[in-house]
Design an enzyme around this catalytic site. Structure first.
Site, short mmCIF file in Angstrom:
data_model
loop_
_atom_site.label_atom_id
_atom_site.label_comp_id
_atom_site.label_asym_id
_atom_site.label_seq_id
_atom_site.Cartn_x
_atom_site.Cartn_y
_atom_site.Cartn_z
N LYS A 180 51.47 57.35 23.65
CA LYS A 180 51.50 55.80 23.76
C LYS A 180 50.73 55.10 22.50
O LYS A 180 51.12 54.20 21.84
CB LYS A 180 51.28 55.02 24.96
CG LYS A 180 51.09 53.72 25.06
CD LYS A 180 52.52 53.01 24.79
CE LYS A 180 52.51 51.67 24.98
NZ LYS A 180 52.07 51.04 26.12
N LYS A 249 43.42 46.01 21.51
CA LYS A 249 42.91 47.09 22.22
C LYS A 249 43.51 48.48 21.96
O LYS A 249 42.87 49.34 21.85
CB LYS A 249 43.04 46.53 23.59
CG LYS A 249 42.54 47.37 24.70
CD LYS A 249 43.59 48.42 25.53
CE LYS A 249 44.52 47.68 26.16
NZ LYS A 249 45.54 48.55 26.82
#
Length: 306
Positions: A180, A249
């Site tokens: 991911k 992030k």
């Protein structure tokens, strides 16, 4: 403790923690598929919307883990996930849940911590981050990246398919998280470099729509030029549906993980800095397509087309 072994998927009670932009439509898909779902979120309004759609309300994360066999989690960052999973009144204190499926993007190191903690309680922790945005969550077309033992995957795959196409990345904790992070780095990098290239063309007097048509017919096409620019940049709406703070992030986690593995990430570090600037100027709640606005400001032009 109750076990899910031998149970039919239709007999299993599901829990869902985190009813935000992704969690809410994913929960609705579970409900629309006829499953019993218990929900929890710190935002009461988010819970009430799902309760009105047929879900049952829980009072804490622990309460969900007392009432559900399988708990899905969709939360913004590793700190929140760990607090909800392992903190006071957390999932780990429940006595019924035997599987925790985490759709959050938290990085492989956090996933390994959670796997170890739950494993000590004989609860399987499955990292299963997703890609495809809010539309994919609503339509059931997400890419769901899963890492867990083969036996666990065979059990959980039928219900996870409700959310989209499922990919088993391996049996090791954190492998899906690594996938991911790589995906989100590529998405952010495509957006950042496309912002610079298209803004350069606009500054030279080229219509940005024509530029995109040419790029998308050639070798430069990417997810930003094919989707994000036409939908959110050319009309000036900057509303693609993914927050700058979350993108920052994710890329930060990716660069950190790459460095820990000893893999140089020079371009990735530059993308991280561009997102840091965007985050500082437009705020973490801005859409991550706002990275184009940063380049526009520096160049003194706007990338717009009717």
């Amino acid at each position: 403790m109750k076990s899910t072994k031998g149970k039919n998927m239709s007999d299993i009670v599901f829990g869902f923690v985190g009813l935000g932009r992704m969690g809410a439509p994913m929960t609705r898909r579970l409900l629309n598929s006829g499953h019993e779902v218990v929900v929890y979120d710190v935002a009461d309004q988010a819970m009430q919307a799902l309760v009105s759609a047929g879900a049952e309300r829980a009072t804490t994360a622990r309460d969900i883990a007392e009432r559900a066999d399988v708990v899905f989690v969709s939360l913004p960052n590793p700190e929140i996930v760990q607090a909800v999973a392992l903190g006071p009144s957390g999932l780990i204190e429940g006595t019924r849940a035997k599987h925790v499926v985490d759709f959050s993007t938290i990085g492989p190191r956090a996933a390994k911590i959670l796997f170890s903690a739950f494993d000590d309680r004989q609860i399987s922790y499955i990292d299963a981050p997703v890609s495809g945005g809010v539309k994919g969550a609503s339509d059931g077309t997400l890419a769901v990246m899963v890492s867990c033992p083969n036996e666990t995957f065979a059990f959980i795959e039928p219900v996870v398919k409700i959310f989209g196409k499922v990919f088993h990345l391996g049996e090791g904790a954190g492998q899906a998280q690594t996938m991911k992070l790589a995906n989100n780095l590529l998405a952010a990098a495509a957006l950042a470099i496309s912002a610079e290239a298209v803004t350069m063309g606009v500054k030279a007097g080229i219509d940005p729509k024509v530029m995109l048509d040419v790029i998308n017919a050639g070798t430069g096409r990417n997810s930003a030029t094919q989707d994000k620019f036409p939908r959110s940049v050319l009309p000036g709406t900057f509303d693609f549906g993914f927050a700058t703070g979350l993108s920052y992030k994710d890329v930060r986690l990716c660069v950190d993980e790459s460095e820990a593995l000893g893999v140089p990430m020079i371009v990735g570090a530059a993308v991280r800095e561009m997102l840091a600037v965007t985050n500082a100027i437009y705020g973490p709640d801005s859409d991550f397509t706002s990275i184009v606005r940063v380049v526009e400001t520096w160049a003194g032009v706007e990338v717009r087309s009717a």
